[in-house]
Scaffold this motif. Structure first.
Motif, PDB file in Angstrom:
ATOM      1  N   PHE A 280     105.191  45.139 -48.334  1.00 42.92           N
ATOM      2  CA  PHE A 280     105.932  43.881 -48.238  1.00 42.92           C
ATOM      3  C   PHE A 280     106.311  43.568 -46.797  1.00 42.92           C
ATOM      4  O   PHE A 280     106.096  42.445 -46.310  1.00 42.92           O
ATOM      5  N   LEU A 281     106.884  44.546 -46.083  1.00 43.07           N
ATOM      6  CA  LEU A 281     107.316  44.319 -44.701  1.00 43.07           C
ATOM      7  C   LEU A 281     106.121  44.021 -43.789  1.00 43.07           C
ATOM      8  O   LEU A 281     106.202  43.152 -42.913  1.00 43.07           O
ATOM      9  N   THR A 282     105.017  44.741 -44.002  1.00 40.92           N
ATOM     10  CA  THR A 282     103.822  44.516 -43.177  1.00 40.92           C
ATOM     11  C   THR A 282     103.263  43.116 -43.390  1.00 40.92           C
ATOM     12  O   THR A 282     102.962  42.402 -42.427  1.00 40.92           O
ATOM     13  N   LYS A 283     103.136  42.732 -44.651  1.00 39.70           N
ATOM     14  CA  LYS A 283     102.559  41.415 -44.954  1.00 39.70           C
ATOM     15  C   LYS A 283     103.505  40.284 -44.530  1.00 39.70           C
ATOM     16  O   LYS A 283     103.053  39.249 -44.019  1.00 39.70           O
ATOM     17  N   ALA A 284     104.815  40.474 -44.735  1.00 41.95           N
ATOM     18  CA  ALA A 284     105.780  39.455 -44.325  1.00 41.95           C
ATOM     19  C   ALA A 284     105.750  39.259 -42.817  1.00 41.95           C
ATOM     20  O   ALA A 284     105.780  38.109 -42.321  1.00 41.95           O
ATOM     21  N   SER A 285     105.693  40.358 -42.066  1.00 43.58           N
ATOM     22  CA  SER A 285     105.627  40.264 -40.598  1.00 43.58           C
ATOM     23  C   SER A 285     104.367  39.538 -40.160  1.00 43.58           C
ATOM     24  O   SER A 285     104.400  38.700 -39.245  1.00 43.58           O
ATOM     25  N   GLN A 286     103.246  39.843 -40.817  1.00 43.69           N
ATOM     26  CA  GLN A 286     101.980  39.209 -40.466  1.00 43.69           C
ATOM     27  C   GLN A 286     102.018  37.712 -40.756  1.00 43.69           C
ATOM     28  O   GLN A 286     101.579  36.882 -39.941  1.00 43.69           O
ATOM     29  N   GLU A 287     102.566  37.340 -41.916  1.00 46.60           N
ATOM     30  CA  GLU A 287     102.653  35.921 -42.276  1.00 46.60           C
ATOM     31  C   GLU A 287     103.561  35.161 -41.317  1.00 46.60           C
ATOM     32  O   GLU A 287     103.272  34.025 -40.928  1.00 46.60           O
ATOM     33  N   LEU A 288     104.671  35.791 -40.930  1.00 46.05           N
ATOM     34  CA  LEU A 288     105.572  35.139 -39.972  1.00 46.05           C
ATOM     35  C   LEU A 288     104.895  34.968 -38.621  1.00 46.05           C
ATOM     36  O   LEU A 288     105.028  33.915 -37.975  1.00 46.05           O
ATOM     37  N   ASN A 289     104.156  35.987 -38.189  1.00 46.64           N
ATOM     38  CA  ASN A 289     103.415  35.883 -36.923  1.00 46.64           C
ATOM     39  C   ASN A 289     102.381  34.762 -36.988  1.00 46.64           C
ATOM     40  O   ASN A 289     102.217  33.983 -36.044  1.00 46.64           O
ATOM     41  N   ASP A 290     101.660  34.682 -38.105  1.00 46.77           N
ATOM     42  CA  ASP A 290     100.625  33.656 -38.270  1.00 46.77           C
ATOM     43  C   ASP A 290     101.210  32.251 -38.264  1.00 46.77           C
ATOM     44  O   ASP A 290     100.503  31.282 -37.964  1.00 46.77           O
ATOM     45  N   ASN A 291     102.507  32.146 -38.621  1.00 51.47           N
ATOM     46  CA  ASN A 291     103.174  30.845 -38.638  1.00 51.47           C
ATOM     47  C   ASN A 291     103.974  30.572 -37.371  1.00 51.47           C
ATOM     48  O   ASN A 291     104.807  29.655 -37.345  1.00 51.47           O
ATOM     49  N   GLY A 292     103.744  31.381 -36.335  1.00 50.71           N
ATOM     50  CA  GLY A 292     104.358  31.130 -35.038  1.00 50.71           C
ATOM     51  C   GLY A 292     105.690  31.795 -34.798  1.00 50.71           C
ATOM     52  O   GLY A 292     106.370  31.494 -33.808  1.00 50.71           O
ATOM     53  N   TYR A 293     106.078  32.709 -35.677  1.00 46.12           N
ATOM     54  CA  TYR A 293     107.368  33.395 -35.504  1.00 46.12           C
ATOM     55  C   TYR A 293     107.139  34.824 -34.991  1.00 46.12           C
ATOM     56  O   TYR A 293     107.477  35.810 -35.643  1.00 46.12           O
ATOM     57  N   GLU A 294     106.575  34.945 -33.794  1.00 47.22           N
ATOM     58  CA  GLU A 294     106.219  36.261 -33.255  1.00 47.22           C
ATOM     59  C   GLU A 294     107.424  37.092 -32.829  1.00 47.22           C
ATOM     60  O   GLU A 294     107.358  38.331 -32.802  1.00 47.22           O
ATOM     61  N   GLN A 295     108.526  36.442 -32.492  1.00 47.66           N
ATOM     62  CA  GLN A 295     109.672  37.161 -31.927  1.00 47.66           C
ATOM     63  C   GLN A 295     110.678  37.619 -32.987  1.00 47.66           C
ATOM     64  O   GLN A 295     111.767  38.062 -32.661  1.00 47.66           O
ATOM     65  N   ILE A 296     110.321  37.514 -34.242  1.00 51.17           N
ATOM     66  CA  ILE A 296     111.237  37.886 -35.324  1.00 51.17           C
ATOM     67  C   ILE A 296     111.086  39.368 -35.654  1.00 51.17           C
ATOM     68  O   ILE A 296     109.983  39.902 -35.703  1.00 51.17           O
ATOM     69  N   GLY A 297     112.215  40.037 -35.905  1.00 53.53           N
ATOM     70  CA  GLY A 297     112.206  41.422 -36.368  1.00 53.53           C
ATOM     71  C   GLY A 297     112.694  41.498 -37.804  1.00 53.53           C
ATOM     72  O   GLY A 297     113.553  40.710 -38.212  1.00 53.53           O
ATOM     73  N   LEU A 298     112.151  42.445 -38.574  1.00 53.91           N
ATOM     74  CA  LEU A 298     112.554  42.616 -39.962  1.00 53.91           C
ATOM     75  C   LEU A 298     113.032  44.040 -40.198  1.00 53.91           C
ATOM     76  O   LEU A 298     112.440  44.994 -39.686  1.00 53.91           O
ATOM     77  N   SER A 299     114.099  44.179 -40.973  1.00 53.97           N
ATOM     78  CA  SER A 299     114.569  45.507 -41.381  1.00 53.97           C
ATOM     79  C   SER A 299     115.079  45.409 -42.813  1.00 53.97           C
ATOM     80  O   SER A 299     115.538  44.340 -43.243  1.00 53.97           O
ATOM     81  N   TYR A 300     115.003  46.532 -43.545  1.00 61.19           N
ATOM     82  CA  TYR A 300     115.367  46.500 -44.967  1.00 61.19           C
ATOM     83  C   TYR A 300     116.254  47.683 -45.302  1.00 61.19           C
ATOM     84  O   TYR A 300     115.883  48.837 -45.070  1.00 61.19           O
ATOM     85  N   THR A 301     117.439  47.411 -45.841  1.00 62.43           N
ATOM     86  CA  THR A 301     118.344  48.456 -46.315  1.00 62.43           C
ATOM     87  C   THR A 301     119.156  47.930 -47.487  1.00 62.43           C
ATOM     88  O   THR A 301     119.598  46.777 -47.483  1.00 62.43           O
ATOM     89  N   ASP A 302     119.345  48.796 -48.476  1.00 62.96           N
ATOM     90  CA  ASP A 302     120.233  48.487 -49.607  1.00 62.96           C
ATOM     91  C   ASP A 302     119.961  47.115 -50.214  1.00 62.96           C
ATOM     92  O   ASP A 302     120.865  46.291 -50.366  1.00 62.96           O
ATOM     93  N   GLU A 303     118.686  46.866 -50.558  1.00 60.85           N
ATOM     94  CA  GLU A 303     118.283  45.628 -51.225  1.00 60.85           C
ATOM     95  C   GLU A 303     118.619  44.382 -50.409  1.00 60.85           C
ATOM     96  O   GLU A 303     118.909  43.313 -50.957  1.00 60.85           O
ATOM     97  N   SER A 304     118.593  44.528 -49.095  1.00 61.30           N
ATOM     98  CA  SER A 304     118.857  43.406 -48.197  1.00 61.30           C
ATOM     99  C   SER A 304     117.814  43.393 -47.077  1.00 61.30           C
ATOM    100  O   SER A 304     117.643  44.389 -46.376  1.00 61.30           O
ATOM    101  N   LEU A 305     117.116  42.281 -46.927  1.00 60.86           N
ATOM    102  CA  LEU A 305     116.155  42.103 -45.844  1.00 60.86           C
ATOM    103  C   LEU A 305     116.835  41.348 -44.708  1.00 60.86           C
ATOM    104  O   LEU A 305     117.295  40.213 -44.895  1.00 60.86           O
TER     105      LEU A 305
END
Length: 305
Positions: free
Chosen positions: A58-83
């Motif tokens: 999920f994190l890999t695909k979400a990061s890739q989709e965000l990059n493909d849509n021009g959001y290269e500078q976004i970071g993602l982290s996941y803890t305790d059912e919260s993205l």
């Protein structure tokens, strides 16, 4: 009198026989209980592994989709059912929040990943680097990249790299420590490459990884399983810690139980947790072929006693 003695002896024999049957059945029940616990744990750990793989997907695909849509500078982290979506400033959140959430939820729907909330973290609210610090960070990353490329080409995998930007680089590599000539050649090659490409004159040292560090690294998958499976099994679980020093290895499970109010209940639950953690260690050691070492399991109450 004789008849009384005979009846008394017969009664003792019946009691003794009953005790032996109860003891035998108790032993069989304990054996079955341990076996059932092991089977349930194996199943639980397999489920945990699948959940982690799905999260990674999920994190890999979400990061890739965000990059493909021009959001290269976004970071993602996941803890305790919260993205958590890490962004540069509040204006960026205001302009792009809806679209970012849409992309994330679309990805989650595609791989059937549910049960989480999306939160945004404004990095501008935290400490920012000065221009000098940013340049130092960039040069440090370039040094790491050069070292990793050279090690990869030589067929080595590093354990750790530490760096003083004005002085030296220390690299821990297993498999080279016993070959002095090879180690010296590699140190010179890395040092010359950094100097020629980045104009940084650093002393390079390749060291043997300590036995304690190797042992710590080997046990990390076991510690991870203890955290994950104990939290799933016991609602009283609140945290985990470990220490190899002093020996033996201390495995500490923190709970929210109050020993002053429910001393008998704490002891019973502590024994259950200890037995469960013991089984986790046994199964993971066998799975990973890790040498057995002495250890002690410590259950802490809500006062950390």
């Amino acid at each position: 009198m004789k008849k009384f003695l005979i009846e008394f002896i017969a009664l003792l024999l019946i009691i003794a026989a009953s005790f032996m049957i109860i003891t035998e059945n108790s032993g069989e029940s304990a054996s079955e209980s341990t076996e059932e616990m092991g089977e349930a744990l194996i199943k639980s750990m397999e489920e945990t592994k699948k959940e982690k793989m799905k999260l990674e997907q999920f994190l890999t695909k979400a990061s890739q989709e965000l990059n493909d849509n021009g959001y290269e500078q976004i970071g993602l982290s996941y803890t305790d059912e919260s993205l958590t979506v890490q962004v540069k400033d509040q204006s960026f959140i205001d302009d792009n929040k809806v679209n970012i959430e849409r992309i994330i939820h679309n990805v989650a729907e595609q791989i059937n990943f549910h049960g989480f909330e999306v939160e945004f973290l404004n990095l501008a609210n935290y400490v920012t680097f000065s221009e000098e610090d940013e340049k130092l960070r960039e040069s440090t990353m370039k040094v790491y990249d050069e070292i990793l490329n050279l090690l990869r080409e030589a067929g080595y995998t590093y354990n750790s790299i530490s760096m003083d930007p004005n002085k030296e680089v220390i690299i821990e590599i297993q498999g080279m420590e016993n070959d002095l000539k090879m180690r010296k050649e590699m140190e010179e090659l890395i040092g010359q490459t950094i100097l020629s490409k980045l104009n940084m004159d650093l002393e390079v040292k390749i060291r043997k990884k300590s036995e304690s560090a190797i042992r710590d690294q080997e046990w990390q998958p076991i510690f991870g399983a203890i955290r994950e499976e104990t939290e799933k099994k016991f609602e009283e679980y609140r945290g985990f810690a470990y220490s190899f020093h002093p020996e033996p290895l201390q495995i500490i499970i923190k709970t929210d139980m109050d020993t002053h109010k429910w001393f008998w209940k704490f002891n019973k639950k502590a024994n259950q947790i200890t037995e469960y953690v013991d089984k986790i260690i046994e199964l993971k050691r066998e799975e990973l072929s890790i040498e057995e070492i002495p250890y002690k399991i410590i259950i802490r109450n809500n006062k950390n006693d």
